[in-house]
Design a protein around this motif. Structure first.
Motif, PDB file in Angstrom:
ATOM      1  N   PRO A  74      -7.653 -20.306  -4.833  1.00  0.00           N
ATOM      2  CA  PRO A  74      -8.403 -19.711  -5.196  1.00  0.00           C
ATOM      3  C   PRO A  74      -9.319 -20.245  -5.923  1.00  0.00           C
ATOM      4  O   PRO A  74      -9.611 -19.770  -7.249  1.00  0.00           O
ATOM      5  N   LEU A  75     -10.046 -21.360  -6.228  1.00  0.00           N
ATOM      6  CA  LEU A  75     -10.796 -22.019  -6.914  1.00  0.00           C
ATOM      7  C   LEU A  75     -12.483 -20.760  -6.706  1.00  0.00           C
ATOM      8  O   LEU A  75     -13.226 -20.067  -7.424  1.00  0.00           O
ATOM      9  N   SER A  76     -12.783 -20.587  -5.253  1.00  0.00           N
ATOM     10  CA  SER A  76     -14.073 -20.158  -4.423  1.00  0.00           C
ATOM     11  C   SER A  76     -13.642 -18.864  -3.831  1.00  0.00           C
ATOM     12  O   SER A  76     -12.198 -19.157  -3.180  1.00  0.00           O
ATOM     13  N   ARG A  77     -14.428 -18.213  -4.619  1.00  0.00           N
ATOM     14  CA  ARG A  77     -14.238 -16.383  -3.749  1.00  0.00           C
ATOM     15  C   ARG A  77     -15.864 -15.895  -3.871  1.00  0.00           C
ATOM     16  O   ARG A  77     -16.174 -16.311  -3.946  1.00  0.00           O
ATOM     17  N   ALA A 118      -4.320 -16.546 -10.099  1.00  0.00           N
ATOM     18  CA  ALA A 118      -3.414 -16.836  -9.169  1.00  0.00           C
ATOM     19  C   ALA A 118      -3.343 -18.421  -8.258  1.00  0.00           C
ATOM     20  O   ALA A 118      -4.553 -19.709  -8.837  1.00  0.00           O
ATOM     21  N   LEU A 119      -2.453 -19.183  -7.995  1.00  0.00           N
ATOM     22  CA  LEU A 119      -1.926 -20.084  -7.739  1.00  0.00           C
ATOM     23  C   LEU A 119      -1.538 -20.572  -6.154  1.00  0.00           C
ATOM     24  O   LEU A 119      -1.167 -19.456  -5.829  1.00  0.00           O
ATOM     25  N   LEU A 120      -1.968 -20.941  -5.619  1.00  0.00           N
ATOM     26  CA  LEU A 120      -2.280 -21.686  -4.098  1.00  0.00           C
ATOM     27  C   LEU A 120      -1.067 -23.075  -4.210  1.00  0.00           C
ATOM     28  O   LEU A 120      -1.587 -24.008  -4.584  1.00  0.00           O
ATOM     29  N   VAL A 121      -0.095 -22.945  -3.389  1.00  0.00           N
ATOM     30  CA  VAL A 121       0.414 -24.022  -3.351  1.00  0.00           C
ATOM     31  C   VAL A 121       0.716 -23.955  -1.627  1.00  0.00           C
ATOM     32  O   VAL A 121       1.301 -23.434  -0.586  1.00  0.00           O
TER      33      VAL A 121
END
Length: 482
Positions: free
Chosen positions: A22-25, A336-339
Motif C-alpha cells: 500500500p505504499l505505492s498506489r 491500509a496494512l499489508l501482511v
C-alpha cells in the motif's frame, strides 16, 4: 574518456507500481515515494543522469505533472516534460521523445532512456558504463544495458549476448522472457546472459528508423499526436511542458519497446553493468535495501521483531510489533496494512486489482493526497463532518471556489495564511482561525516563505471532493476534484 559526449537523458516516468502497495498506489506510484534516504526514486534518477548533459526529458502521465515539477525543482537544469494523456507503454513514450528531439533540430542527439523507478547507488559507475556504450550508439546501434546477474532470478527478462561489437558493447543474440526457476539457473550457468534493465542509448534518428521498420503504426500515431513546436523566442527558460493531442495519442497501440522493436531489430548491442542495481519491483527488492540483523529481520521505522526471523517491517508512523513471525512482510500506512508471506510478493498486484474491482478507495489513492499547491491529509471522517490537515507551498494558492453543501472552519497551526472570504481579504497567523459559510466564495494562499499548515474542519450534508465550484484557478483545472 577525456572529452565527455553530451547525452540527453530521457526519464520514463510511467507505471502504477502496484506491486509496492500500500505504499505505492496509482495516485502516487513508487517513483514518487520517498523510499531511500528521504528521497524518491525519481529524484535519485535525476541526480544520477544530470552529469551526462545540460538538458533532459521526462515522459510522464498528465496527472503526475505537479509531482514531476516538484522533483525537477530539486534538480536544477533545463527539462522538457512530455505529458501523456493516457498510458501507452514504452514504445510510444520513447517515440514521442525521439520525435521531440528531431523537432528540436537534434535528430542525431544521443538519447539515454532510463526508467524513473530503479535504484542505482553508484552514479559514477553508471555514468562510466553509459559512456562505454557511446561508440556503438554513434555507429547507429540501439544499445541496451544489462545487469550482471547475481542469482537465477525469475523476476527479470534476460539478454543473451555474443562477441564484442563496438568498444565494450556486446552483440545481442536474443531477448529471453522471464524464465522459470530451472531455466533461470540454466541461463545463469551459461555465463552468456544479463538481466534486461530496460535502459537504452541511441541516436534519435536510429530509434525513429527502427520504429518505422518494426512499428510504423505506433510512430505514425505519435507523430500525429505531437503538438507543433514552440517558438524559441517565446519559450520560457527552465521546464517546458509538451502535451500530446489526446485523441491522436489514445489511438496509439500500447506495446513495450522490447516487443515492438528490440526483439526484431538487427542493430542492437548490450553493455554489461557490474554495479549495484535494483528495479525496486517488489517488497522483496525493497527489503534488500535495508540491512538485516542476525536473524535476517529488516526494519524501517518503528518496527519491533522479538523472536522473529526473516521478517521485514515498514512502519514510519506508529509502533508495529511482529512477535515470533517468519518470512513475512508487514507494510503499515495510515489507511491500509499489508501482511504477506515473502513468497507472495509478486501477487500483491493481483490483490490490488481485486480491491480496485470492489471500489476500495485505498487501492488507488492515499489518505494524504498531493496537489499542485501542496497536499491534504484526511485525518478523520464521520457523519456530516471531515477533518483535514492541509499544507500549502510558499507562494502557492488554492482556487477561488465555493461549496454548495459544506461549511469550513480553518485553524492555522504553522506559517501565515492569506484568506479571501467573500469581498474581504485578511491574514491569519499561527493559532488564529476563521469560518467559511456554505456558498461563500473563498481562497487560501500562502504569502510567506515557509510552508503553511492548517487544520480544516468540514461540516455539512455532503462532503465529497466534487462539491467544488471553481471560479479562478492558477493551475488550469476544470471544476472537478480539489
Amino acid at each position: 574518456m577525456l572529452h565527455r559526449t553530451i547525452i540527453t537523458p530521457v526519464i520514463l516516468c510511467g507505471g502504477a507500481g502496484t506491486r509496492l502497495w500500500p505504499l505505492s498506489r496509482k495516485s502516487l506510484p513508487k517513483q514518487f515515494v520517498p523510499l531511500i534516504g528521504g528521497k524518491s526514486l525519481l529524484q535519485l534518477t535525476l541526480e544520477r543522469v544530470r552529469p551526462l548533459g545540460p538538458n533532459l526529458m521526462v515522459v510522464t502521465a498528465e496527472g503526475h505533472r505537479f509531482m514531476v515539477a516538484d522533483a525537477l525543482q530539486r534538480s536544477p537544469g533545463a527539462a522538457q516534460v512530455i505529458l501523456e494523456p493516457v498510458a501507452r507503454n514504452t514504445a510510444a513514450a520513447m517515440a514521442l521523445a525521439a520525435l521531440l528531439s528531431a523537432q528540436n533540430g537534434e535528430p542525431e542527439a544521443l538519447l539515454l532512456f532510463c526508467p524513473s523507478d530503479h535504484h542505482i547507488p553508484d552514479a559514477v559507475a553508471f555514468v562510466s558504463t553509459v559512456e562505454q556504450g557511446v561508440p556503438a550508439a554513434e555507429s547507429g546501434a540501439i544499445v541496451t544495458f544489462g545487469i550482471v546477474p547475481s542469482s537465477p532470478s525469475t523476476a527479470y527478462g534476460y539478454i543473451e549476448h555474443g562477441a564484442s561489437r563496438a568498444g565494450q558493447a556486446l552483440a545481442v543474440e536474443r531477448f529471453i522472457e522471464k524464465p522459470n526457476a530451472d531455466k533461470a539457473l540454466q541461463l545463469l550457468l551459461s555465463g552468456q546472459v544479463l538481466w534486461n534493465a530496460g535502459i537504452f542509448l541511441c541516436r534519435a534518428s536510429a530509434l525513429l528508423q527502427a520504429l518505422q521498420q518494426h512499428a510504423p503504426d505506433i510512430l505514425a500515431s505519435c507523430r500525429e499526436a505531437l503538438p507543433a513546436p514552440v517558438d524559441p523566442a517565446t519559450a520560457e527558460p527552465g521546464t517546458h511542458w509538451v502535451a500530446p493531442l489526446p485523441g491522436a495519442f489514445a489511438a496509439c497501440r500500447s506495446q513495450s519497446i522490447d516487443y515492438a522493436v528490440m526483439e526484431h531489430h538487427a542493430h542492437v548491442a548490450v553493455v554489461p553493468y557490474t554495479g549495484a542495481w535494483s528495479d525496486v519491483g517488489s517488497w522483496n527488492a525493497v527489503a534488500e535495501l535495508t540491512p538485516a540483523d542476525a536473524e535476517g529481520n529488516r526494519v524501517q521505522g518503528q518496527g519491533f521483531v522479538p523472536l522473529s526471523r526473516d521478517t521485514y517491517i515498514h512502519a514510519p508512523h506508529r509502533p508495529v510489533v511482529a512477535l515470533g513471525t517468519q518470512n513475512l512482510f508487514i507494510i503499515d500506512t495510515p489507511d491500509a496494512l499489508l501482511v504477506a508471506h515473502r513468497d507472495c510478493a509478486e501477487q500483491v498486484k493481483d490483490v490490488v486489482a481485486q480491491l480496485e474491482s470492489l471500489e476500495c478507495a485505498q487501492a488507488v489513492i492515499h489518505r494524504k493526497v498531493a496537489r499542485p499547491w501542496g497536499w491534504y491529509d484526511s485525518i478523520d471522517i464521520g457523519e456530516r463532518f471531515q477533518v483535514k490537515r492541509i499544507g500549502v507551498k510558499p507562494g502557492a494558492a488554492l482556487s477561488l471556489q465555493k461549496h454548495h453543501h459544506r461549511a469550513e472552519h480553518w485553524i492555522v497551526v504553522k506559517g501565515t495564511a492569506e484568506v479571501t472570504r467573500g469581498r474581504e481579504t485578511f491574514l491569519l497567523s499561527e493559532n488564529q482561525s476563521t469560518y467559511i459559510p456554505i456558498g461563500e466564495l473563498h481562497r487560501l494562499r500562502n504569502p510567506g516563505k515557509l510552508e503553511l499548515e492548517m487544520i480544516e474542519v468540514q461540516s455539512g450534508s455532503y462532503l465529497g471532493e466534487d462539491d467544488i465550484v471553481r471560479l479562478e484557478d492558477t493551475y488550469g483545472r476544470v471544476p472537478a476534484t480539489q
